[in-house]
Motif scaffolding. Structure first.
Motif, PDB file in Angstrom:
ATOM      1  N   LEU A 130      12.113 -14.259 -13.592  1.00  0.00           N
ATOM      2  CA  LEU A 130      10.900 -13.592 -13.137  1.00  0.00           C
ATOM      3  C   LEU A 130      11.201 -12.951 -11.776  1.00  0.00           C
ATOM      4  CD1 LEU A 130       8.372 -16.501 -13.849  1.00  0.00           C
ATOM      5  CD2 LEU A 130       8.809 -14.519 -15.317  1.00  0.00           C
ATOM      6  N   GLN A 131      11.290 -11.645 -11.737  1.00  0.00           N
ATOM      7  CA  GLN A 131      11.599 -10.944 -10.492  1.00  0.00           C
ATOM      8  C   GLN A 131      10.323 -10.426  -9.841  1.00  0.00           C
ATOM      9  OE1 GLN A 131      14.546 -10.335  -8.582  1.00  0.00           O
ATOM     10  NE2 GLN A 131      12.832  -9.827  -7.239  1.00  0.00           N
ATOM     11  N   PRO A 132       9.933 -10.951  -8.673  1.00  0.00           N
ATOM     12  CA  PRO A 132       8.746 -10.422  -7.983  1.00  0.00           C
ATOM     13  C   PRO A 132       8.964  -8.962  -7.581  1.00  0.00           C
ATOM     14  CG  PRO A 132       9.367 -12.573  -7.110  1.00  0.00           C
ATOM     15  CD  PRO A 132      10.500 -12.119  -7.979  1.00  0.00           C
ATOM     16  N   LEU A 133       7.883  -8.189  -7.704  1.00  0.00           N
ATOM     17  CA  LEU A 133       7.947  -6.746  -7.454  1.00  0.00           C
ATOM     18  C   LEU A 133       6.726  -6.305  -6.667  1.00  0.00           C
ATOM     19  CD1 LEU A 133       9.381  -3.987  -8.266  1.00  0.00           C
ATOM     20  CD2 LEU A 133       7.734  -3.907 -10.154  1.00  0.00           C
ATOM     21  N   LEU A 134       6.938  -5.518  -5.648  1.00  0.00           N
ATOM     22  CA  LEU A 134       5.851  -4.909  -4.877  1.00  0.00           C
ATOM     23  C   LEU A 134       5.483  -3.579  -5.530  1.00  0.00           C
ATOM     24  CD1 LEU A 134       4.962  -2.745  -2.454  1.00  0.00           C
ATOM     25  CD2 LEU A 134       4.067  -5.069  -2.311  1.00  0.00           C
ATOM     26  N   VAL A 135       4.228  -3.430  -5.912  1.00  0.00           N
ATOM     27  CA  VAL A 135       3.729  -2.168  -6.472  1.00  0.00           C
ATOM     28  C   VAL A 135       2.629  -1.647  -5.553  1.00  0.00           C
ATOM     29  CG1 VAL A 135       4.312  -2.844  -8.839  1.00  0.00           C
ATOM     30  CG2 VAL A 135       2.016  -3.327  -7.973  1.00  0.00           C
ATOM     31  N   TYR A 136       2.423  -0.328  -5.555  1.00  0.00           N
ATOM     32  CA  TYR A 136       1.489   0.260  -4.604  1.00  0.00           C
ATOM     33  C   TYR A 136       0.753   1.437  -5.250  1.00  0.00           C
ATOM     34  CZ  TYR A 136       5.001   3.921  -4.052  1.00  0.00           C
ATOM     35  OH  TYR A 136       5.878   4.947  -4.287  1.00  0.00           O
ATOM     36  N   ARG A 137      -0.330   1.854  -4.613  1.00  0.00           N
ATOM     37  CA  ARG A 137      -1.154   2.933  -5.146  1.00  0.00           C
ATOM     38  C   ARG A 137      -0.500   4.286  -4.899  1.00  0.00           C
ATOM     39  NH1 ARG A 137      -5.148   1.760  -2.645  1.00  0.00           N
ATOM     40  NH2 ARG A 137      -5.286   3.352  -1.029  1.00  0.00           N
ATOM     41  N   ARG A 138      -0.468   5.090  -5.947  1.00  0.00           N
ATOM     42  CA  ARG A 138       0.061   6.451  -5.841  1.00  0.00           C
ATOM     43  C   ARG A 138      -0.707   7.208  -4.751  1.00  0.00           C
ATOM     44  NH1 ARG A 138       2.583  10.012  -9.480  1.00  0.00           N
ATOM     45  NH2 ARG A 138       2.550   8.398 -11.090  1.00  0.00           N
ATOM     46  N   GLU A 217      -1.753   5.165 -11.988  1.00  0.00           N
ATOM     47  CA  GLU A 217      -1.910   5.426 -10.563  1.00  0.00           C
ATOM     48  C   GLU A 217      -1.155   4.416  -9.711  1.00  0.00           C
ATOM     49  OE1 GLU A 217      -3.458   8.056  -9.180  1.00  0.00           O
ATOM     50  OE2 GLU A 217      -3.738   8.820 -11.204  1.00  0.00           O
ATOM     51  N   VAL A 218      -0.483   3.465 -10.355  1.00  0.00           N
ATOM     52  CA  VAL A 218       0.245   2.430  -9.628  1.00  0.00           C
ATOM     53  C   VAL A 218       1.743   2.675  -9.769  1.00  0.00           C
ATOM     54  CG1 VAL A 218       0.605  -0.044  -9.327  1.00  0.00           C
ATOM     55  CG2 VAL A 218      -1.631   0.799 -10.093  1.00  0.00           C
ATOM     56  N   GLU A 219       2.444   2.693  -8.646  1.00  0.00           N
ATOM     57  CA  GLU A 219       3.885   2.945  -8.619  1.00  0.00           C
ATOM     58  C   GLU A 219       4.637   1.651  -8.324  1.00  0.00           C
ATOM     59  OE1 GLU A 219       5.552   5.605  -9.205  1.00  0.00           O
ATOM     60  OE2 GLU A 219       4.481   7.420  -8.603  1.00  0.00           O
ATOM     61  N   ASP A 220       5.863   1.525  -8.843  1.00  0.00           N
ATOM     62  CA  ASP A 220       6.694   0.389  -8.468  1.00  0.00           C
ATOM     63  C   ASP A 220       7.407   0.701  -7.168  1.00  0.00           C
ATOM     64  OD1 ASP A 220       8.184   2.338  -9.762  1.00  0.00           O
ATOM     65  OD2 ASP A 220       9.705   0.919 -10.415  1.00  0.00           O
ATOM     66  N   ASN A 468      -9.995   5.472 -12.460  1.00  0.00           N
ATOM     67  CA  ASN A 468      -9.740   6.410 -11.376  1.00  0.00           C
ATOM     68  C   ASN A 468     -10.777   6.303 -10.254  1.00  0.00           C
ATOM     69  OD1 ASN A 468      -7.424   7.644 -12.497  1.00  0.00           O
ATOM     70  ND2 ASN A 468      -8.725   8.718 -13.949  1.00  0.00           N
ATOM     71  N   ALA A 469     -11.632   5.282 -10.331  1.00  0.00           N
ATOM     72  CA  ALA A 469     -12.618   5.098  -9.273  1.00  0.00           C
ATOM     73  C   ALA A 469     -11.915   4.718  -7.982  1.00  0.00           C
ATOM     74  CB  ALA A 469     -13.626   4.022  -9.666  1.00  0.00           C
ATOM     75  N   ARG A 470     -12.528   5.028  -6.888  1.00  0.00           N
ATOM     76  CA  ARG A 470     -11.862   4.765  -5.616  1.00  0.00           C
ATOM     77  C   ARG A 470     -12.689   3.876  -4.674  1.00  0.00           C
ATOM     78  NH1 ARG A 470      -8.100   5.484  -7.732  1.00  0.00           N
ATOM     79  NH2 ARG A 470      -6.433   7.011  -7.456  1.00  0.00           N
TER      80      ARG A 470
END
Length: 487
Positions: A130-138, A217-220, A468-470
């Motif tokens: 299990l590799q932890p990954l940081l993902v963020y908003r485009r 909308e979420v990027e790795d 797509n709500a913000r």
């Protein structure tokens, strides 16, 4: 193969399992009294295995063909290995799974990280990393390292293992702060990143890979910390028999390469639809699909197809454009030829209702003409391929499959043969000749992905516009506990 594996009576097999467990324990240090295996014996006597899990895409959920999910498939096979039935309780979060295993369950299979420090639990040997990954908003500046996380609203799941990794990193980076919750799942985190309640989240790489198409909308970003190990949890104090049986079962799967194949089948695919394609699909689903949803549902009732499958096929054909026209004269939302429309009694191919109902009836007519030897999802995939390339060319591909030593009733073999219809060496040996055989392979693959997105959203009862709500929701914020810096 051990002699007991060929014996027919179930009791003989179970006796051998218990004997192996007893021999194993005989080698362990004794702390008074004879070693016993009450847990394994209890499972075999009552004839069922009780498993606690979570209702998530990576663990267990109800799919088109019934229960599915990586861990469901594993525990189902384990129950078969023990020759007992399986009962599942998926009404849990992570902490609920662990508590249920301590108190009443046989095992927990819920994307649990191996943690030998937890009281009242034992763990199987590792199943996968299990590799932890940081993902963020485009749209945010892409963070490339932990130093760039300061000031970001970061969320993760309590007890999932990612929170443990963040605590370890905080020892080296005291300013690090995040939010954690035991009331959410990975999809909820990604949804909050999409909506702006969170800037980023820490999840496991395989979880993001499976969910990323639903949250374009979420990027790795980047990997965090060292990989953890996924394992099954068992109650402590009830003997080692069931844990030992599970370890033998997992060893057998790994030795036969079945475990790697299972991991690849659930988590190996990633980019059938790139982010841009998924974003366009969701946007058009929000804008166009509601106009035709009831027509798809009605056509599905009449033809016994899943309406989401028909909608996915319609998107692949025309992007739900009722006036779409190809250079070859195929027209309408379901892109019917003039001849096919005439056979189906469709007098106006540009009318959405006629096109959708006609396309659904045509799909069913293809399915009914396939040989009875083609079953299950193989039958569905070959039906869709025939909608694209024609039934005659599909039969040609099945013939090529046989010539190459494959199984003409399995889609995985036929899809390897379809592109060969473009090569003279092969299409010269068929009845219908040349075809752009690579197209139906991509066609089926895309429809499956579009269907997965629609099914996922339908299953979780999310509305497309919510993706797509913000505006952040205060109630969502209150689900988290803030982990402050340790300055």
């Amino acid at each position: 193969m051990p002699a007991f594996a060929t014996a027919s009576p179930r009791r003989l097999w179970r006796g051998a399992v218990l004997l192996c467990s007893a021999l194993l324990l005989a080698l362990l240090p004794h702390h008074g009294g004879a070693p016993k295996e009450p847990h394994l014996q209890d499972v075999l006597d009552r004839d069922f295995l009780s498993v606690h899990t979570r209702n998530t895409p990576t663990t267990y959920y109800e799919g088109r063909q019934g229960p599915t999910g990586f861990e469901y498939e594993l525990v189902r096979r384990f129950a078969n290995y023990l020759e007992v039935s399986l009962t599942l309780d998926a009404d849990h979060n992570i902490q609920g799974v662990l508590e249920a295993v301590r108190e009443e369950g046989d095992l927990g299979a819920a994307a649990l990280p191996l943690d030998p420090t937890l009281d009242g639990l034992m763990f199987s040997r590792p199943i996968m990393l299990l590799q932890p990954l940081l993902v963020y908003r485009r749209g945010l500046h892409p963070p490339e390292g932990i130093e760039e996380l300061e000031g970001l609203e970061i969320g993760t799941l309590l007890g999932s293992g990612t929170d443990r990794v963040l605590r370890e990193l905080q020892a080296e980076h005291p300013w690090l702060s995040w939010k954690e919750s035991d009331e959410l799942e990975v999809a909820d985190l990604l949804g909050q990143v999409t909506r702006g309640t969170l800037d980023a989240a820490v999840v496991f790489e395989h979880q993001f890979r499976l969910n990323r198409l639903f949250f374009p909308e979420v990027e790795d970003g980047f990997s965090l910390g060292k990989p953890l190990s996924l394992a099954w949890a068992f109650p402590a104090g009830r003997g080692l028999g069931l844990v030992s049986a599970a370890n033998r079962f997992l060893d057998d799967l790994r030795r036969d390469d079945e475990l790697d194949a299972l991991v690849a089948s659930y988590f190996g695919h990633d980019d059938y639809l790139e982010y841009v394609g998924a974003r366009i699909f969701i946007a058009q689903a929000r804008e166009r699909l509601p106009r035709y949803t009831e027509l798809f549902r009605e056509a599905a009732r009449n033809t016994r197809f899943d309406w989401k499958l028909l909608a996915a096929l319609g998107y692949q054909e025309s992007h739900w454009e009722p006036r779409a026209t190809s250079p070859t004269g195929v027209r309408g939302l379901m892109m019917l030829t003039n001849a096919t429309a005439g056979d189906l009694g469709v007098d106006n191919r540009l009318d959405p209702a006629q096109s959708i109902h006609g396309g659904a009836r045509y799909l069913r007519s293809i399915e009914e003409r396939l040989p009875e030897s083609i079953t299950g999802e193989d039958r569905l995939f070959m039906t869709m391929a025939s909608y694209n390339v024609g039934l005659g060319h599909l039969y040609d591909a099945r013939k090529i499959t046989e010539m190459r030593g494959g199984d003409p009733d399995l889609w995985r073999d036929v899809r390897e043969s379809l592109p060969l219809l473009q090569e003279r060496e092969w299409h010269s040996k068929t009845r219908y000749g040349y075809a752009r055989g690579g197209e139906p392979v991509i066609y089926v693959r895309n429809i499956r992905r579009y269907y997965e997105i629609l099914a996922y959203l339908d299953r979780s009862q999310e509305q497309f516009h919510e993706l797509n709500a913000r505006l952040p929701d205060q109630a969502e914020r209150e689900l988290f506990e803030q982990i402050p810096p340790v300055l």
